[in-house]
Design a protein around this motif. Structure first.
Motif, PDB file in Angstrom:
ATOM      1  N   LYS A  90       0.854  -1.183   0.000  1.00  0.00           N
ATOM      2  CA  LYS A  90       0.000   0.000   0.000  1.00  0.00           C
ATOM      3  C   LYS A  90       0.896   1.241   0.000  1.00  0.00           C
ATOM      4  N   VAL A  91       0.640   2.145  -0.907  1.00  0.00           N
ATOM      5  CA  VAL A  91       1.459   3.351  -0.996  1.00  0.00           C
ATOM      6  C   VAL A  91       0.587   4.573  -0.763  1.00  0.00           C
ATOM      7  N   THR A  92       1.205   5.610  -0.263  1.00  0.00           N
ATOM      8  CA  THR A  92       0.504   6.851   0.030  1.00  0.00           C
ATOM      9  C   THR A  92       0.755   7.874  -1.067  1.00  0.00           C
ATOM     10  N   GLU A  93       0.016   8.940  -0.995  1.00  0.00           N
ATOM     11  CA  GLU A  93       0.222  10.029  -1.944  1.00  0.00           C
ATOM     12  C   GLU A  93       1.639  10.579  -1.830  1.00  0.00           C
ATOM     13  N   GLN A  94       2.177  10.606  -0.623  1.00  0.00           N
ATOM     14  CA  GLN A  94       3.545  11.088  -0.436  1.00  0.00           C
ATOM     15  C   GLN A  94       4.552  10.165  -1.112  1.00  0.00           C
TER      16      GLN A  94
END
Length: 618
Positions: free
Chosen positions: A313-317
């Motif tokens: 899972k990756v974030t916008e950052q």
């Protein structure tokens, strides 16, 4: 999967160019971190190579590779999937092999049987340079559909430089002073990349896919050996067995292989067919955005077929932190911002495997885009007379009788130009206002126009639609995949683009590809048999990034600064007042022109990073 670079001079000794070749190898180490080498003929030819060891990981597979007699040298980026068949034939002819690599098979096949035989019979992805010392002749070739890159530069000292990276071409001493080609920059603003047989800088090109070149003391010729427009109807039938055979063949490797699993039709079907024969790991990257995230679908599917599944899972950052890598990874102007998630998932997979299978191809082969379905139903109206077109447009405005029609059917000179514009970036309607020069028409659009039939027959105009998709839109997809994967030293393979599948898809009738308003029908039905109808026919999502919002917030200041303060040789091509208007419309008025604005921002970033690359110019 590797990287190659080299120089052939018609008139001079080029040993003084060895230092430049060394610098090139250093700057594409990510394409081949396992070994590197240089070979030259002590005169007018030099070639360098960086290797990502996949098949025969011993030193016997290193390149540039010389024949036993020492008269032939091969630098080869890619994979040949049916090499064992031809290796057996060569052994019968007396060839003694020192390795188990497909490179050596290609070397002796070219030596024994010639370029025409190899390009007709070998199935794979490739860009290669094959040098004959006795003839002082160089052969350059690129695979049928452009999976692997090859760039060419023609310098004023009458040499040809070639490379897997565009920055090596444009920073070469006798090319670096060449001016920009404004018409190619215009094409970039429309398509999001500069297509085959053109370059941002004069005297440079992306070598066209499906072509080969013969270079010798008499000069050079470039010949097209494969054309989807002229492809012979195949005896192959599009089937599960055919797809599975191609997928299994592309598992050949001496290192671990994985598969990208997005949760969509193509990657799911590919994962099922491969895992059904050989356990394989799947890789999925997801976000917290409910609209675009497909990790639940992918996870459920992987459990269903008992497949090892890795999820990140990756974030916008995480995405924003990839922006700098994005500029570094693409050494040519490139404006498809889906490259950002492509880099993220490649980095994730590269921590586990060295080879990845990707599901690219069926959308272009089998009418998988909404625009394809639109043209199936509306294409015939393009061939009406103008009075009938106007009547249908008016009727369509007040009824639902002609829902697919648009006013462009009145303004475009031919069907090819009409459909070509469907491939333009979102917001490209701004190009005439912001960009002063005329835009070049893509080489393969001209090629298709010159070699196909334009008439009202649905079979013919839908073939044209697919030819344009394969030769133009697919090229942007493949360019994105290659640069993103290779930036993280991972080999990406595309089984759906094997010769037999492409030939079978081209031979199949429209009804096998489209059923009502469902494109890619064969692939969806096949997946539905393995899972269920709802999974196979669910709405396509795609892996998106919120670029429109980023341009208004996180990177707004940097975008304004770079777009409105371009380097002089770019700035002269643009209308500054219109650029300000475009940026303000997006950031202040809530309009979405993210596609064209990103293309401008990416262009300046590319210029700053690659056009004046000091490590190459020092």
């Amino acid at each position: 999967m590797c990287g190659l670079v080299g120089i052939y001079s018609f008139k001079r000794n080029i040993l003084d160019r060895k230092e430049y070749i060394k610098k090139c190898l250093l700057t594409m180490k990510h394409r081949g971190p396992d070994s590197h080498a240089i070979w030259h003929n002590n005169a007018n030819y030099i070639s360098g190579f960086v290797r990502l060891s996949i098949r025969d990981i011993s030193n016997h597979g290193n390149q540039p590779m010389l024949s036993n007699c020492g008269n032939f040298c091969l630098s080869f980026n890619g994979e040949i999937y049916n090499s064992e068949k031809y290796k057996a034939l060569l052994i019968r002819e007396g060839v003694q092999f020192a390795s188990s690599s497909d490179t050596e098979v290609l070397l002796y096949a070219l030596k024994s049987w010639g370029i025409q035989f190899v390009l007709e019979h070998f199935d794979g992805m490739f860009a290669f340079a094959f040098y004959d010392l006795q003839k002082n002749e160089l052969l350059l070739a690129r695979d049928r559909l452009g999976i692997k890159p090859l760039y060419i530069g023609f310098d004023k000292n009458e040499s040809i430089i070639f490379s897997s990276q565009y920055d090596h071409i444009i920073n070469y001493a006798s090319i670096q002073q060449e001016a920009f080609d404004p018409s190619s920059i215009g094409t970039y603003l429309q398509l999001g990349y500069i297509p085959d047989n053109a370059g941002a800088i004069n005297k440079t090109i992306l070598f066209p896919h499906g072509h080969y070149a013969v270079i010798n003391s008499a000069g050079y010729t470039i010949t097209q050996y494969y054309s989807s427009v002229k492809s012979v109807l195949s005896q192959q039938v599009l089937s599960e067995a055919l797809i599975q055979k191609a997928a299994i063949e592309q598992l050949v490797s001496d290192v671990e292989v994985g598969v990208f699993l997005s949760g969509g039709v193509d990657s799911s079907l590919l994962a099922y067919l491969v895992n059904n024969k050989q356990p394989i790991s799947a890789f999925t990257v997801g976000t917290n955005d409910a609209y675009s995230d497909e990790t639940n679908d992918a996870t459920g599917f992987a459990k269903r077929i008992q497949m090892n599944h890795q999820v990140a899972k990756v974030t916008e950052q995480d995405f924003i932190e990839t922006l700098e890598d994005n500029t570094e990874a693409y050494s040519e102007p490139f404006a498809d911002f889906s490259s950002i998630p492509s880099l993220v998932i490649s980095k994730f997979a590269a921590a586990h495997v060295k080879v990845i299978l990707s599901g690219d191809g069926p959308d272009e082969l089998s009418y998988g885009y909404y625009r394809n379905i639109k043209l199936l139903h509306a294409g015939k109206y393009f061939f009406d007379n103008n009075l009938a077109k106007v009547a249908k447009l008016i009727s369509g405005r007040f009824t639902s009788k002609y829902p697919f029609l648009d006013s462009r059917i009145l303004t475009q000179k031919d069907f090819y130009t009409y459909y070509y514009q469907y491939l333009f970036l979102f917001g490209s309607s701004w190009v005439p206002a912001i960009f002063k020069p005329a835009c070049a028409e893509a080489y393969f659009l001209q090629n298709i126009r010159n070699n196909s039939m334009q008439d009202v027959t649905q079979q013919n105009y839908m073939h044209t639609v697919r030819d344009i998709e394969l030769n133009l839109h697919l090229q942007r997809v493949l360019l994105k995949l290659d640069r993103a994967s290779m930036f993280h030293s991972i080999e990406a393979r595309v089984p759906y683009l094997s010769n037999n599948i492409v030939d079978a898809a081209m031979a199949a009738g429209i009804q096998q590809h489209i059923n009502g308003h469902e494109g890619k029908y064969f692939f969806k039905e096949l997946l539905a048999q393995k899972t269920d109808h709802d999974y196979a026919y669910k709405q396509k999502k795609g892996f998106l990034v919120p670029m429109a919002a980023w341009l208004r917030n996180q990177i707004k200041a940097d975008v304004y600064d770079k777009v409105l303060n371009m380097p002089a040789d770019l700035d002269s091509m643009f209308n500054r007042n219109q650029l300000i208007k475009l940026l303000d419309k997006h950031t202040k008025d809530g309009k979405d022109f993210s596609g064209i604005i990103w293309s401008l921002y990416a262009l300046v970033n590319w210029y700053n990073k690659h056009y004046n690359k000091q490590i190459l110019r020092s």
